[in-house]
Design a protein around this motif. Structure first.
Motif, mmCIF file in Angstrom:
data_model
loop_
_atom_site.group_PDB
_atom_site.id
_atom_site.type_symbol
_atom_site.label_atom_id
_atom_site.label_comp_id
_atom_site.label_asym_id
_atom_site.label_seq_id
_atom_site.Cartn_x
_atom_site.Cartn_y
_atom_site.Cartn_z
ATOM 1 N N THR A 131 -10.517 -22.145 9.168
ATOM 2 C CA THR A 131 -10.314 -23.137 8.117
ATOM 3 C C THR A 131 -8.843 -23.169 7.719
ATOM 4 O O THR A 131 -8.208 -22.122 7.567
ATOM 5 N N PHE A 132 -8.327 -24.390 7.551
ATOM 6 C CA PHE A 132 -6.921 -24.585 7.191
ATOM 7 C C PHE A 132 -6.846 -25.428 5.915
ATOM 8 O O PHE A 132 -7.533 -26.439 5.793
ATOM 9 N N ARG A 133 -5.995 -25.012 5.000
ATOM 10 C CA ARG A 133 -5.736 -25.800 3.795
ATOM 11 C C ARG A 133 -4.646 -26.819 4.084
ATOM 12 O O ARG A 133 -3.626 -26.492 4.700
ATOM 13 N N VAL A 134 -4.841 -28.048 3.609
ATOM 14 C CA VAL A 134 -3.877 -29.126 3.840
ATOM 15 C C VAL A 134 -3.518 -29.765 2.504
ATOM 16 O O VAL A 134 -4.393 -30.062 1.689
ATOM 17 N N SER A 135 -2.210 -29.974 2.284
ATOM 18 C CA SER A 135 -1.721 -30.691 1.104
ATOM 19 C C SER A 135 -0.814 -31.812 1.598
ATOM 20 O O SER A 135 0.293 -31.549 2.093
ATOM 21 N N LEU A 136 -1.294 -33.043 1.479
ATOM 22 C CA LEU A 136 -0.503 -34.167 1.960
ATOM 23 C C LEU A 136 0.735 -34.389 1.101
ATOM 24 O O LEU A 136 1.784 -34.792 1.613
ATOM 25 N N LEU A 137 0.635 -34.138 -0.197
ATOM 26 C CA LEU A 137 1.787 -34.337 -1.073
ATOM 27 C C LEU A 137 2.910 -33.365 -0.740
ATOM 28 O O LEU A 137 4.100 -33.712 -0.790
ATOM 29 N N GLU A 138 2.561 -32.138 -0.365
ATOM 30 C CA GLU A 138 3.562 -31.132 -0.032
ATOM 31 C C GLU A 138 3.919 -31.136 1.446
ATOM 32 O O GLU A 138 4.780 -30.358 1.876
ATOM 33 N N ARG A 139 3.262 -32.024 2.198
ATOM 34 C CA ARG A 139 3.491 -32.089 3.654
ATOM 35 C C ARG A 139 3.313 -30.702 4.277
ATOM 36 O O ARG A 139 4.170 -30.202 5.017
ATOM 37 N N ALA A 140 2.190 -30.057 3.964
ATOM 38 C CA ALA A 140 1.991 -28.684 4.405
ATOM 39 C C ALA A 140 0.570 -28.461 4.890
ATOM 40 O O ALA A 140 -0.386 -29.060 4.390
ATOM 41 N N CYS A 141 0.459 -27.581 5.888
ATOM 42 C CA CYS A 141 -0.826 -27.138 6.414
ATOM 43 C C CYS A 141 -0.690 -25.656 6.730
ATOM 44 O O CYS A 141 0.386 -25.180 7.108
ATOM 45 N N GLY A 144 1.115 -24.367 9.886
ATOM 46 C CA GLY A 144 2.574 -24.346 9.935
ATOM 47 C C GLY A 144 3.212 -25.357 10.858
ATOM 48 O O GLY A 144 4.436 -25.540 10.838
ATOM 49 N N GLN A 145 2.429 -26.034 11.677
ATOM 50 C CA GLN A 145 3.001 -26.947 12.663
ATOM 51 C C GLN A 145 3.635 -28.181 12.015
ATOM 52 O O GLN A 145 4.650 -28.685 12.502
ATOM 53 N N TRP A 146 3.036 -28.676 10.947
ATOM 54 C CA TRP A 146 3.586 -29.871 10.299
ATOM 55 C C TRP A 146 4.969 -29.587 9.744
ATOM 56 O O TRP A 146 5.909 -30.351 9.942
#
Length: 256
Positions: A131-141, A144-146
């Motif tokens: 499971t991976f946490r994603v935050s579109l506002l912070e441009r983070a996953c 770490g690839q993003w």
């Protein structure tokens, strides 16, 4: 850092004294993407390869011609991309399409629309899920690839699709077709006048004949070295030193 310490304590202590924002992608605030920081030296290597031992006039002429041809070819590519209304150049477009295809197989659990957060579960046959946490506002996953490349990973694209958002809003502008076109169309190369129309120089160029003498040993590379080359050189020297020590010991045993 623990892995580096296990491999070489000296390297670990050296790196600890340097601000991590200066040498790590994970702490640079997202200002560098992937290997883009070395692209300029590689581009220069591509243009100048094989010309640096020529006379200076030949070097200037080759540099001008190769640079002009490279800009012209990419200008045509940019014009074709704009005519097709393609948001990104082919390499970026294909990478996003590949990530998006992989993302269709992920399970997405949405949390907060205003904060654009979600968790993404990846099911791998034969192994436990991740499971991976994603935050579109912070441009983070969490993967770490993003943050590393600037291009949304498959987990982020799965969340973007679930929230029904525009993918182009989450890809850095520097990757866009507009920026690509501006790189190769904002300036231009003008034809050079014939030598007969050049101004008379007020100096004299003199060559060094010693530079044309073939010396013993392997020719020195004509590439402009960057940090990747330095790392490879150090690794090769360490291997040669270890190999030399081992060979010396074997030779001594054979002589006995």
């Amino acid at each position: 850092m623990r892995q580096i310490e296990g491999l070489c304590r000296g390297a670990h202590e050296y790196l600890r004294r340097i601000d991590v924002t200066k040498w790590t992608f994970s702490h640079d605030g997202g200002h560098r993407y992937g290997v883009m920081t070395t692209n300029i030296s590689e581009a220069i290597n591509g243009v100048l390869k094989g010309t640096r031992r020529l006379p200076i006039t030949a070097i200037v002429s080759a540099t001008f011609t190769r640079s002009k041809n490279a800009f012209r070819e990419r200008e045509v590519v940019a014009m074709n991309l704009q005519q097709r209304n393609q948001a990104w150049p082919d390499d970026v477009f294909n990478r996003i399409a590949s990530n998006n295809s992989v993302g269709t197989r992920h399970s997405v659990d949405l949390y907060n629309h205003s904060r654009q957060t979600a968790s993404v579960t990846v099911h791998v046959p034969g192994t436990s899920s991740r499971t991976f946490r994603v935050s579109l506002l912070e441009r983070a996953c969490d993967c770490g690839q993003w943050r590393l490349s600037g291009i949304p990973c498959s987990h982020a694209l799965a969340v973007i699709r679930q929230y029904v958002l525009d993918i182009t809003l989450y890809v850095p502008e520097c990757y866009s077709t507009i920026e690509y076109a501006l790189t190769y169309t904002s300036g231009f190369f003008a034809p050079l006048a014939d030598v007969e129309y050049w101004d008379e120089p007020n100096f004299q160029l003199r060559h060094n004949p010693d530079r044309r003498i073939r010396r013993r040993g392997r020719d020195v590379t004509t590439r402009i070295h960057n940090e990747m080359d330095w790392a490879q050189t150090r690794a090769r020297q360490q291997y040669q030193a270890q190999d030399g020590a081992g060979t010396s010991g074997q030779g001594s045993r054979r002589r006995r």
